[in-house]
Design a protein around this motif. Sequence first.
Motif, PDB file in Angstrom:
ATOM      1  N   SER A 159       0.835  -1.209   0.000  1.00 35.99           N
ATOM      2  CA  SER A 159       0.000   0.000   0.000  1.00 35.99           C
ATOM      3  C   SER A 159       0.868   1.256   0.000  1.00 35.99           C
ATOM      4  O   SER A 159       0.594   2.222  -0.733  1.00 35.99           O
ATOM      5  CB  SER A 159      -0.914  -0.004   1.225  1.00 35.99           C
ATOM      6  OG  SER A 159      -1.772  -1.126   1.208  1.00 35.99           O
ATOM      7  N   PHE A 163       1.115   3.986  -2.994  1.00 36.90           N
ATOM      8  CA  PHE A 163       0.855   5.404  -2.734  1.00 36.90           C
ATOM      9  C   PHE A 163       2.022   6.270  -3.217  1.00 36.90           C
ATOM     10  O   PHE A 163       1.808   7.322  -3.837  1.00 36.90           O
ATOM     11  CB  PHE A 163       0.623   5.609  -1.235  1.00 36.90           C
ATOM     12  CG  PHE A 163       0.464   7.048  -0.843  1.00 36.90           C
ATOM     13  CD1 PHE A 163      -0.740   7.716  -1.056  1.00 36.90           C
ATOM     14  CD2 PHE A 163       1.527   7.747  -0.267  1.00 36.90           C
ATOM     15  CE1 PHE A 163      -0.884   9.049  -0.701  1.00 36.90           C
ATOM     16  CE2 PHE A 163       1.384   9.075   0.087  1.00 36.90           C
ATOM     17  CZ  PHE A 163       0.178   9.732  -0.130  1.00 36.90           C
ATOM     18  N   ILE A 164       3.263   5.812  -2.940  1.00 40.49           N
ATOM     19  CA  ILE A 164       4.436   6.596  -3.340  1.00 40.49           C
ATOM     20  C   ILE A 164       4.515   6.712  -4.861  1.00 40.49           C
ATOM     21  O   ILE A 164       4.775   7.791  -5.415  1.00 40.49           O
ATOM     22  CB  ILE A 164       5.718   5.953  -2.769  1.00 40.49           C
ATOM     23  CG1 ILE A 164       5.737   6.082  -1.241  1.00 40.49           C
ATOM     24  CG2 ILE A 164       6.960   6.601  -3.373  1.00 40.49           C
ATOM     25  CD1 ILE A 164       6.883   5.344  -0.580  1.00 40.49           C
ATOM     26  N   LEU A 166       2.050   6.320  -7.165  1.00 41.96           N
ATOM     27  CA  LEU A 166       0.953   7.128  -7.715  1.00 41.96           C
ATOM     28  C   LEU A 166       1.096   8.599  -7.346  1.00 41.96           C
ATOM     29  O   LEU A 166       0.803   9.490  -8.163  1.00 41.96           O
ATOM     30  CB  LEU A 166      -0.386   6.585  -7.213  1.00 41.96           C
ATOM     31  CG  LEU A 166      -0.760   5.180  -7.710  1.00 41.96           C
ATOM     32  CD1 LEU A 166      -2.091   4.753  -7.115  1.00 41.96           C
ATOM     33  CD2 LEU A 166      -0.811   5.138  -9.235  1.00 41.96           C
ATOM     34  N   LYS A 167       1.529   8.884  -6.133  1.00 38.43           N
ATOM     35  CA  LYS A 167       1.707  10.265  -5.705  1.00 38.43           C
ATOM     36  C   LYS A 167       2.794  10.960  -6.512  1.00 38.43           C
ATOM     37  O   LYS A 167       2.647  12.126  -6.927  1.00 38.43           O
ATOM     38  CB  LYS A 167       2.059  10.292  -4.219  1.00 38.43           C
ATOM     39  CG  LYS A 167       2.134  11.687  -3.612  1.00 38.43           C
ATOM     40  CD  LYS A 167       0.777  12.339  -3.558  1.00 38.43           C
ATOM     41  CE  LYS A 167       0.853  13.690  -2.848  1.00 38.43           C
ATOM     42  NZ  LYS A 167      -0.452  14.377  -2.835  1.00 38.43           N
ATOM     43  N   GLY A 168       3.892  10.231  -6.775  1.00 36.09           N
ATOM     44  CA  GLY A 168       4.990  10.825  -7.524  1.00 36.09           C
ATOM     45  C   GLY A 168       4.674  11.038  -8.992  1.00 36.09           C
ATOM     46  O   GLY A 168       5.345  11.839  -9.662  1.00 36.09           O
ATOM     47  N   ASN A 169       3.696  10.309  -9.522  1.00 34.85           N
ATOM     48  CA  ASN A 169       3.357  10.420 -10.945  1.00 34.85           C
ATOM     49  C   ASN A 169       1.932  10.949 -11.155  1.00 34.85           C
ATOM     50  O   ASN A 169       1.356  10.762 -12.227  1.00 34.85           O
ATOM     51  CB  ASN A 169       3.501   9.050 -11.621  1.00 34.85           C
ATOM     52  CG  ASN A 169       4.929   8.560 -11.653  1.00 34.85           C
ATOM     53  OD1 ASN A 169       5.684   8.852 -12.570  1.00 34.85           O
ATOM     54  ND2 ASN A 169       5.308   7.800 -10.634  1.00 34.85           N
ATOM     55  N   GLN A 170       1.403  11.581 -10.129  1.00 37.99           N
ATOM     56  CA  GLN A 170       0.027  12.080 -10.217  1.00 37.99           C
ATOM     57  C   GLN A 170      -0.143  13.108 -11.333  1.00 37.99           C
ATOM     58  O   GLN A 170      -1.080  13.029 -12.140  1.00 37.99           O
ATOM     59  CB  GLN A 170      -0.378  12.690  -8.870  1.00 37.99           C
ATOM     60  CG  GLN A 170      -1.801  13.220  -8.838  1.00 37.99           C
ATOM     61  CD  GLN A 170      -2.139  13.789  -7.470  1.00 37.99           C
ATOM     62  OE1 GLN A 170      -1.321  13.786  -6.562  1.00 37.99           O
ATOM     63  NE2 GLN A 170      -3.366  14.289  -7.333  1.00 37.99           N
ATOM     64  N   ASP A 171       0.770  14.071 -11.390  1.00 40.09           N
ATOM     65  CA  ASP A 171       0.673  15.122 -12.414  1.00 40.09           C
ATOM     66  C   ASP A 171       0.784  14.536 -13.815  1.00 40.09           C
ATOM     67  O   ASP A 171       0.050  14.936 -14.733  1.00 40.09           O
ATOM     68  CB  ASP A 171       1.754  16.174 -12.184  1.00 40.09           C
ATOM     69  CG  ASP A 171       1.564  16.909 -10.856  1.00 40.09           C
ATOM     70  OD1 ASP A 171       0.421  16.914 -10.360  1.00 40.09           O
ATOM     71  OD2 ASP A 171       2.554  17.442 -10.328  1.00 40.09           O
TER      72      ASP A 171
END
Length: 360
Positions: A159, A163-164, A166-171
């Motif tokens: 998890s 999260f790491i 998806l968060k790092g590639n959100q933009d």
Amino acid sequence: MGEQPDHESQTEEPTAKKLADAIEQGNLPMSREVTVFFSMLGLTIVNAFIFRDSLASLGIQLRYIINNLDQIPLGTQLDASNLFCLILFESGSRILPIILPLLCAGLVANIAQTKFHIIGKRIQPDFGRVSISAGWSKLFGLKNLVEFLKNFAKLATISILLFIVLKGNQDKLVSTMFYDPSLLPELILNLSMRLLSVICIVTLVLATLDLLWVKGQWRRDLRMSKQEIKEEFKQIEGDPFVKAKVRSIMLDRVRKNMMASIPKATVVITNPTHFAIALRYIREEGGTPIVIAKGTDLIALKIREIAEAHEIPIVENRPLARALYDKVGVNDAIPTEFYRAIAEIIHYLNTKRTPGAIAR
């Protein structure tokens, strides 16, 4: 209810026989984390080399079928069945290369741990294992607690990693979704590859630690009391088959050592074919002649062959050979009653100095 083992008295490490019996009965140290690691490794390989091409090929084929539906007859139930079989075949031929590596990964994981040790007894139904009290104790036992903690740690780790990533590639995901959606599958594939690679590393560490723990727990469960070790030793010691096997091994070793010492012999006395006795006598060594090898029939023939190969004198003396064989053991000095006969033979050999067979 059966008598529970006294674990406090089981302080001794399991013997080789106890370990072998446990393996024979199918009691093997198996780590689930090793299977998980191989499965994740197989999924990573599939994702890197097979997944993209297989799905792309499947998409092209399905798109071709959909674009040409007007050319495919669908007037009868048979036509619909043929179309369904065609789609099923095309899908299966592309998905099968994805599934097979995953199945092979699980199979390799089990073979690596069991060394392909198949136990039929383990897969037979045994209603004696069905016990509510035993199942309840196992449910809240140490092993299940460890399994729960491992599963919780895996879930938490995955998890956090998800999260790491998806968060790092959100933009990048949002911009791709709005400006060029066609690049979204490739981006998701690359992100999943990164995520799987990290999960493989984490799973490898976890599998290594779990395998060490499982093997240690397996040996602890098989520990024996001192009384059990004594009883096992008595059982092995009293087994006629084991005794015969040990005796055979000891005789074989003695025979090999005896044959290896024949080249050091001074003379070989024969019957001529049924008995052979190899004697060693060197004046400088002092003492009396010593029997370093003896045998009958095939062993006697072998003694003769070795003596001939090393040019050791062979003397035929039927009564002396039989008497020496009956009364003198290997590595024993000859009794005084044979001094005169042996002295005559050695004196004759020293006079003649002729190797080979000497008949008397």
